[in-house]
Design an enzyme around this catalytic site. Structure first.
Site, PDB file in Angstrom:
ATOM      1  N   HIS A  34       3.402   7.502  -6.457  1.00 12.02           N
ATOM      2  CA  HIS A  34       3.122   7.667  -5.038  1.00 12.02           C
ATOM      3  C   HIS A  34       1.828   6.911  -4.769  1.00 12.02           C
ATOM      4  CE1 HIS A  34       2.081   9.587  -1.270  1.00 12.02           C
ATOM      5  NE2 HIS A  34       3.283  10.124  -1.221  1.00 12.02           N
TER       6      HIS A  34
ATOM      7  N   ARG B  76      -0.219   6.375   6.076  1.00 15.30           N
ATOM      8  CA  ARG B  76       0.020   4.935   6.170  1.00 15.30           C
ATOM      9  C   ARG B  76       1.013   4.646   7.294  1.00 15.30           C
ATOM     10  NH1 ARG B  76       2.759   3.028   2.082  1.00 15.30           N
ATOM     11  NH2 ARG B  76       3.188   5.055   1.163  1.00 15.30           N
TER      12      ARG B  76
END
Lengths: 117, 109, 244, 588
Positions: free
Chosen positions: D237, D259
């Site tokens: 991740h 993000r």
């Protein structure tokens, strides 16, 4: 061990202090109330008018009655906090605020009262 | 504590809100307002309204205090549940008898 | 990650069972350091057999709660700088629960009470192959949502003064869960929750100290949940629903 | 001394798989004697609880199980075992109804009261059911409450250490456990056993799983002779918190949505670098972003602590604090300001797609042993879609519960354990008490660096070969290392030793499988073989532990039993579901 296990760092917050003041004042009321009733009752049993006047002027009675009034006002304010939280769903901050306001108001009244002595 | 005891305790608390305020006002007027004991008694003695007022007050206060004492006896003084309940009930009767006697005395009933 | 030798933490840790004692350790202080990191450092470097419990390390599992400088806390998300007093830490197991060893408590009573308070869902009569339509603004759903994100860490139970004074009291976490269950409109026996919490050990014992709300690491307010149960049981009791 | 118990069904683990298995077994036959053993406390151990995102299930109008299936296969780069993936997407529909209607999970709703399903990376439909960003807590708490209410024997703080077969090796007799609190051994004889201990790539310097995870389940399966598949497939991740090596929170996730919402990734010089690697910048897929961050740090352009900064402040600190409340609070508790400042992050090892080979009814090659959840392999192939993890553990947990009850119904009985094997494993676990006290911390540090540097985000032949050699040495060093404290009751350092034993063994399988796969796909990237290879000839890796103690790697062809590369189950879309739409445009 502290008295009744009250002192823990985790208890250093307004809610707990309010609750303890409420309980201790309630306990004081429960102890003084019988005396209050008893002396009132006794005073009248002996000789109605004179007995009451003599009783009301006794300094010891004056002081203990003043304490009783103090305990009553404090317990009353604490009770309002409790009822505000339990029945009117007020948030914690509001409830503390209300308790403070009432304590202040009633405390002022009490000062007023004590000046009478 | 059960809902029944809870109802009694919080119920008596609600009942006492106006009673306490009135009582405090009476005391303040009495002590600060310069009314003498004689004057007060002259107004209240034989007044059925005040007798009822204070009788209700005594009832509410006795029940309220008895239940409170039951909790304190169990939580702070280590009495068992049953013992605390019995002590609480005795306390209610005790306060009630003293309180009513005082009311009868003051109002000359 | 700077650490200078004069930057040392004086740490006292409870060792042993209920009749144990504090032992002293010195741990280098770091910029980023939680109380769990301090305990881990001691186990890894100073005292290999120091017993403590943790799992997720990020505030999800509720395994690592301990008493830190007198207050119950989740240790994995408690930054040392926030709790150390003059570089001192005193770490003990949670209060109000039996101690297994060192910092580990037996949480069995906590979860037994969770069950006793009927802190679980009971399926309703609705169809099993569709999902109930429940608008988020619905009053009950909002109440359930406000109470549901409990991580059952035991902090509130440890902070609860009533539990400390009478150990049969169901406690804030169990009752908070019961309130969420009661407000679940899909539940098949909502009155059952009220029956479970209105016994002599139930919600009416709460004195509204709000210690639970004060210490809850995820900012829940069990006191308000319990107040809700008090009102609901009162109503049900007056209507005679609890004795049916 | 070994205490022995008998039970019908023994379940190892209390994550989504273990709890669902207990509930389904009890539902199938309430008279069964069920025992649940868990390393920590029931419902508090394991990774299902840590799920933030949610639960993928095709229940919305316009979605279909075929579409969910195609997303899973395409996302898994055609490596998944298709029958397992099919069982997953079908089972998820049943499971989500059970979770809501029988166990009381209360997932988020739309304003009209219908189930809310959010968008999640790599999917052609918004199908992720969730409860805020704490979906796992809701699921595990509700399941735990139901299990507590059942008459299930709970062996809490009991660590499973070995699967004990019968003397002739024809089946599983039971499981050897350590009662962590007492420090005793316990042998639980069971007609059927579910291995649902969970995986978790905790052997990497930066990792997300629960700190008690050590791949014990896979290690036990391997030692019992079972084959592991897809072990090279370790998902990273991109954004794990970097707080220092001595902190437990290092590696824990900052969610992907940061993000997605327009967060920047900045290198040590304060420059955005993602557009140098991919046209989608910070919103490129997990593997691309992870590799770019890793390359940037390796090229010496990292932060002082060897990470990358994530910055949200340009979106407005108040807005960030509101939209990502949980993440901001998490950072704040750890001393970082996510809303207004820069937080150091690094890719972090998240999930193991590989695991024990198993069938759609959760049976394994060992009679009596069932497997579900992260201990099992083959469902996700080369890459797991966010939201398919919790679906996997609950669906197959439920299947295993039913299968075990049925096996007992059909006459599965207790089998006699091989006393010699039992003794051998007791000896293995007690070995460190006899050894010369050594430095377990340095072994752990060596392991996590080794895996991070040589079998991590970017791999090649030389790195992997060095890794394997060094892991062998490390294994020997570990075996010779003893414990300083003879306490057996609740001695966490003894369990650190046992954790490292499992982690080193499973690390060896990862490195060997990674060396065996000479292509790059999904989570596995070989800089010496950067291409995906011929999908038609896709093979999956297997690894077994032989009697002589050596690991043996092999490979088998993936059977395209339901859909072949170039085909699709979705009528009007040729080949595959539509690619996930590129982000609208990078937020400025």
């Amino acid at each position: 061990m502290s008295a009744f296990g009250i002192t823990r760092a985790s208890r250093a917050h307004a809610g707990f202090v309010a609750a303890i003041v409420h309980r201790v004042s309630g306990l004081a009321l429960a102890i003084f109330l019988p005396l209050h009733f008893l002396s009132l009752g006794l005073a009248f049993e002996q000789e109605a008018f004179d007995g009451f006047i003599a009783w009301a002027n006794n300094p010891l009675v004056k002081v203990s009655e003043a304490l009783l009034v103090a305990a009553l006002t404090v317990h009353f304010a604490g009770g309002l906090r409790l009822l505000a939280v339990e029945f009117f769903g007020l948030t914690r901050a509001q409830a503390v605020w209300i308790a403070c306001a009432f304590a202040f108001g009633i405390g002022a009244g009490l000062l007023f009262l004590l000046r009478a002595f | 504590m059960t809902p029944r005891l809870y109802l009694l305790q919080r119920g008596t608390a609600f009942v006492m809100v106006p009673l306490v305020i009135t009582h405090l006002v009476v005391i303040m007027i009495a002590v600060h307002g310069g009314l003498s004991a004689e004057e007060i008694l002259a107004r209240t003695r034989g007044s059925a309204a005040w007798a009822i007022f204070y009788s209700v007050f005594v009832f509410a206060a006795s029940i309220h205090a008895g239940i409170g004492m039951q909790a304190i006896a169990h939580e702070w003084f280590g009495l068992g549940q049953r013992a605390a309940a019995i002590a609480g009930h005795i306390f209610i009767l005790f306060l009630l008898s003293l309180g009513l006697r005082a009311v009868f005395g003051v109002y000359g009933l | 990650m700077s650490s200078s030798p004069d930057n040392l933490l004086q740490v006292k840790i409870w060792r042993g069972c209920a009749d144990g004692a504090y032992e002293d350790y010195v741990v280098p202080q770091q910029d980023n350091q939680t109380v769990l990191d301090v305990v881990t450092y001691i186990q890894r470097n100073l005292d290999a057999a120091l017993a403590y419990r943790f799992a997720c390390r990020v505030g999800v599992c509720g395994s690592c709660a301990m008493t830190v400088n007198g207050r119950p806390r989740w240790t994995c998300r408690t930054h040392v700088s926030r709790v150390a007093k003059n570089g001192m830490l005193e770490i003990a197991p949670l209060q109000n629960l039996p101690v297994i060893r060192d910092l580990v408590t037996d949480m069995t009573p906590f979860f037994e009470k969770w069950q006793e308070a009927r802190g679980r869902f009971v399926p309703g009569e609705g169809p099993k192959d569709t999902l109930a339509r429940v608008p988020p603004e619905q009053k009950e759903r909002a109440a359930a949502s406000a109470a549901i994100e409990c991580i059952n860490c035991g902090v509130c139970y440890s902070a609860c003064d009533v539990v400390a004074w009478r150990d049969d009291y169901l406690g804030p976490a169990a009752l908070n869960r019961a309130w969420a269950a009661y407000n679940d409109v899909r539940d098949g026996d909502r009155v059952g929750v009220l029956k479970a919490v209105s016994t002599g050990t139930g919600c009416n014992n709460c004195h509204t100290h709000q210690s639970c709300a004060e210490h809850c690491p995820v900012a829940l307010n069990p006191t308000f949940s319990i107040a809700g149960l008090k009102r609901a049981t009162l109503k049900a009791s007056v209507k005679g629903e609890l004795s049916k | 001394m070994i205490e022995t118990h008998k039970t019908d069904i023994l379940i190892i683990g209390s994550g989504g798989a273990g709890l669902f298995a207990a509930l389904h077994a009890a539902k199938a036959n309430p008279d069964l004697d069920i025992t649940l053993a868990v390393k920590g406390l029931v419902g508090k151990s394991g990774c299902t609880r840590m799920v933030q995102g949610g639960y993928n299930v095709a229940v919305a109008a316009g979605d279909s199980i075929e579409r969910h299936f195609m997303d899973t296969i395409v996302g898994g780069k055609w490596l998944p075992h298709q029958d397992l993936a099919w069982a997953l997407v079908n089972g998820a529909v049943k499971c989500i109804h059970e979770l809501e209607n029988e166990y009381g999970c209360y997932f988020d709703r739309n304003p009209d009261g219908t189930l809310h399903q959010k968008a999640f990376a790599g999917q052609s439909f918004d199908r992720t059911v969730h409860k805020g960003d704490l979906t796992g807590i809701e699921i595990i708490n509700r399941l735990s409450e139901q299990v507590w209410a059942l008459n299930v024997h709970r062996l809490e703080e009991h660590r499973a250490v070995a699967l004990i077969p019968t003397k002739d090796g024809s089946g599983l007799a039971g499981v050897l456990l350590i009662d962590i609190r007492q420090g005793h051994f316990r042998f639980v004889q069971a007609k059927t056993v579910l291995l649902g201990a969970g995986g978790g790539p905790t052997m990497y310097r930066y990792h997300t799983p629960s700190g008690d995870k050590a791949c014990d389940g896979m290690a036990m399966g391997l030692r019992a002779g079972l084959a592991l598949r897809d072990m090279e497939m370790v998902q990273f991740h991109p954004t794990g918190i970097l707080a220092g090596n001595d902190t437990r929170m290092t590696g824990t996730i900052l969610e992907e949505g940061l993000r997605g919402a327009g967060g920047y990734l900045l290198n040590g010089a304060g420059d955005r670098f993602m557009f140098d690697y991919h046209e989608h910048g910070e919103r490129a897929t997990r593997d691309i972003v992870s590799r770019a961050m890793y390359e940037e740090v390796r090229a010496g352009r990292g932060t002082p602590n060897g990470g990358i900064y994530i910055r949200m402040a340009h979106l407005g600190p108040e807005k960030v604090a509101k939209q990502f409340k949980g993440m901001v609070k998490r950072c704040e508790d750890c001393g970082f300001d996510l809303a207004g400042g820069d937080v150091e992050v690094l890719p972090t090892a998240h999930y193991m797609m590989g695991g024990i080979e198993f069938e759609t009814d959760c049976t394994t090659a060992l009679e009596g042993l069932y497997v579900a959840g992260e201990d099992s392999g083959g469902v996700h192939g080369a890459n797991r879609l966010g939201g398919n993890g919790v679906a996997n553990s609950t669906v197959f947990g439920g299947v295993s519960g039913k299968s075990m009850a049925e096996a007992i119904e059909k006459g599965a009985d207790w089998r006699q354990p091989d006393a010699a094997v039992l003794e051998e494993h007791v000896g293995r676990c007690l070995k460190p008490f006899a050894g010369k006290p050594g430095d377990l911390n340095s072994i752990r540090e060596t392991l996590v660096d080794l895996m991070w540097d040589k079998a991590g985000i970017v791999r090649d032949k030389d790195l992997l070969e060095t890794c394997i050699t060094e892991l062998d040495d490390l294994g020997q060093e570990h075996a010779a290392t003893g414990l300083a404290d003879p306490t057996r009751a609740f001695n966490p350092t003894w369990h650190d030793w046992l954790n490292l034993e499992s982690q080193i063994l499973i690390s060896q399988t990862i490195a060997r499988a990674a060396l065996a796969r000479d292509d790059s796909r999904g989570a596995h990237y070989r800089s010496d073989f950067p291409d995906m290879g011929d999908i038609e000839k896709t093979r999956y890796t297997t690894i077994t532990l032989q009697k002589n103690g050596k690991l043996k790697t092999g490979s088998k062809p993936v059977k395209f039993t339901i859909v072949r590369p170039g085909e699709s189950l979705i009528d009007d879309e040729a080949g595959a579901p539509p690619e996930v739409a590129p982000p609208p445009k990078a937020a400025e």
